[in-house]
Design an enzyme around this catalytic site. Structure first.
Site, PDB file in Angstrom:
ATOM      1  N   PHE A  38       0.876  -1.171   0.000  1.00  0.00           N
ATOM      2  CA  PHE A  38       0.000   0.000   0.000  1.00  0.00           C
ATOM      3  C   PHE A  38       0.916   1.224   0.000  1.00  0.00           C
ATOM      4  O   PHE A  38       1.725   1.404   0.907  1.00  0.00           O
ATOM      5  CB  PHE A  38      -0.888  -0.042   1.236  1.00  0.00           C
ATOM      6  N   HIS A 151       5.975   4.238   1.077  1.00  0.00           N
ATOM      7  CA  HIS A 151       5.210   3.080   1.549  1.00  0.00           C
ATOM      8  C   HIS A 151       4.310   3.506   2.704  1.00  0.00           C
ATOM      9  O   HIS A 151       4.732   4.235   3.608  1.00  0.00           O
ATOM     10  CB  HIS A 151       6.151   1.969   2.009  1.00  0.00           C
ATOM     11  N   HIS A 152       3.060   3.027   2.670  1.00  0.00           N
ATOM     12  CA  HIS A 152       2.088   3.442   3.681  1.00  0.00           C
ATOM     13  C   HIS A 152       2.464   2.960   5.078  1.00  0.00           C
ATOM     14  O   HIS A 152       1.966   3.497   6.078  1.00  0.00           O
ATOM     15  CB  HIS A 152       0.697   2.924   3.315  1.00  0.00           C
ATOM     16  N   ALA A 153       3.337   1.966   5.187  1.00  0.00           N
ATOM     17  CA  ALA A 153       3.763   1.508   6.503  1.00  0.00           C
ATOM     18  C   ALA A 153       4.509   2.590   7.268  1.00  0.00           C
ATOM     19  O   ALA A 153       4.584   2.561   8.493  1.00  0.00           O
ATOM     20  CB  ALA A 153       4.654   0.267   6.367  1.00  0.00           C
TER      21      ALA A 153
END
Length: 505
Positions: A38, A151-153
């Protein structure tokens, strides 16, 4: 037009942990572990050709010093974690060598094609999960552009946009951080439980001396809040188990849509038009944006159905809103974090809840009815602890059954809805990105099982609509942008007539 390997530049930026002796490892939050592929994409339009070396030095002195941006995500072992590392800017600042003929023929499409290519290009997991792509050619709205893929993390959208703004400075005073619009944010979760504080979604508790009627009204409001929360959570669980799914519409994606190429298209609209509607109807900017979105999607939907079908029948589908449950740190605090390379007392990462927001697809004779109905829907969602409850459900499932089960439920819940929707507040004044004036800000994301993602982003006196669409499904994505522009114009014209009548009255 795929991005080439990074250019041969050479500057190493030492992460703050190595120099300060700070702990070099930190566990991943359950939400960060769920976000396998994501990503957030943000395009900045710049007002002049970029001077690369000062910009590169600026990235090294700010963004690359943020604790998340100088850590790699390690997924092996019993406890997935962030591990600090040394950032090599050669790996993160990319200046592609693009087809000059394609740029000359249609620079806007060349920009679109390049950013779309980022949605299918994997990111090297052995490095910190962010990139800055410098696209040094003019388009219709900017002298050049910078595309960030993150990165959505690393964090939720609100925190990452705030972090990006902390890397900019006011164009009027290059030493000052950008001035943000004055807005009263919702109270943090800790405040909801404190004596004397406002219960989110319900009136504050009156004093005992206010009388029995006032106390009864407060109890009733709290009961409605509890009932709405139960209903919303039940619907959320049913969608996560796919007992309830959205009807099939022209916006629904095919199976595996999260792996397909996404195209990011955008249009700049007037924020003053949005504020005029807000003033005429006595609602919020968010209410207006939800109403305009409902009107635009309705125009597109009925046009695609064609005259041979019953175009008077209304339908409804749902969108998912990610809600940041951490009190968002001010850009001043984020700027200090990057200067020190330490977290200090700031809370960072993903702590997200989910709100399921219905969108009505219908024909209204009065364009203002789209906004009126949107206000009713949004007001109803404000009287619920849905975001808090859904976050607790996700955390509990991850702890009891493991991250794979939690990730599966997350995927099924998104798959049961049709679109993702969000809006973000940007600076109220012109800003500079490492000495380069910013003409627009356009964030979006990809990697989730939706064929259509809708973002609104304000900046100065403009507001930009950004759509992330399945490139193969929405071949007419610019027609959908036209629907947003036309819908806002029709609603604005109707509101202007209403406002003039109110003034005369």
């Amino acid at each position: 037009m795929a991005p080439p390997p990074p250019p041969p530049l050479s500057i190493d930026t030492l992460c703050g942990a190595a120099a300060s002796g700070e702990a070099a490892e930190e566990p991943l939050s359950p939400t960060a572990r769920m976000f396998h592929d994501f990503y957030i994409v943000a395009v900045l339009g710049l007002g002049k050709p970029i001077d690369l070396e000062p910009a590169r030095a600026g990235v090294g002195a700010t963004l690359a010093r943020h604790p998340r941006f100088c850590s790699i995500r390690v997924m092996d072992g019993a406890e997935p974690r962030w591990v600090r590392t040394t950032v090599n800017l050669d790996d993160h600042i990319i200046v592609p060598d693009l087809d000059r003929a394609a740029i000359t023929a249609d620079p806007d499409k060349a920009l679109e094609d390049y950013v779309a290519s980022l949605s299918t290009l994997p990111m090297d997991q052995s490095r910190p999960l962010w990139e800055v792509h410098v696209l040094d050619f003019p388009t219709s709205e900017a002298a050049c552009a910078v595309a960030l893929r993150i990165h959505h993390a690393l964090g939720d959208g609100t925190s990452l946009v705030s972090l990006l703004l902390a890397c900019t400075r006011s164009a009027a005073d290059p030493r000052a951080l950008p001035a943000m619009p004055s807005a009263q944010p919702p109270p943090p979760p800790s405040a909801w439980r404190k004596q004397g504080r406002r219960v989110y979604g319900a009136p504050p508790r009156p004093a005992w001396s206010a009388g029995a009627l006032a106390l009864a009204a407060w109890v009733l409001a709290c009961a409605v809040l509890a009932w709405n929360t139960v209903v919303d959570v039940a619907r959320f669980v049913a969608m996560a188990l796919q007992l309830v799914r959205d009807p099939s519409t022209v916006f629904a994606g095919v199976e595996g849509v999260e792996f397909r190429r996404k195209r990011f298209v955008m249009r700049t609209l007037s924020l003053d038009d949005v504020k005029l509607v807000k003033q005429a109807l006595g609602c919020t900017v968010n209410d207006v944006l939800v109403g305009v979105t409902s009107a635009a999607l309705s125009r597109y939907h009925f046009r695609k159905l064609g005259a041979e079908q019953n175009t008077s029948r209304s339908t409804c589908f749902r969108s998912v809103l990610f809600v940041n449950l951490r009190p968002t740190s001010g850009i001043q605090e984020l700027a200090k974090m990057m200067e020190s390379g330490k977290h200090n007392d700031l809370k960072w990462g993903n702590r997200l809840g989910y709100i399921v927001l219905p969108f009505e697809i219908v024909r209204h004779d009065d364009p203002l009815d789209y906004v009126r109905n949107a206000k009713k829907t949004v007001d109803r969602k404000k009287h619920s602890f849905e975001a808090i409850a859904t976050h607790m459900i996700a955390e509990t499932v991850a702890k009891l059954f493991g991250i794979e089960v939690s990730t599966g439920l997350f995927h099924r819940m998104i798959s049961s809805t049709t679109v993702l929707f969000s809006n973000l507040i940007g600076p109220a004044e012109r800003i500079e990105f490492y000495g380069n004036p910013v003409t627009y800000i356009a964030p979006s994301n990809f990697g989730h099982p939706s064929a259509l993602t809708i973002h609104w982003q304000s900046y100065m006196d403009t507001i930009k609509i950004i759509l992330a669409v399945d490139d193969a499904q929405f071949l007419d994505s610019h027609d959908l942008l036209d629907d947003f522009a036309e819908s806002l114009e029709r609603i604005r014209n109707a509101a202007s007539t209403t406002f003039k009548a109110q003034v005369k009255g």
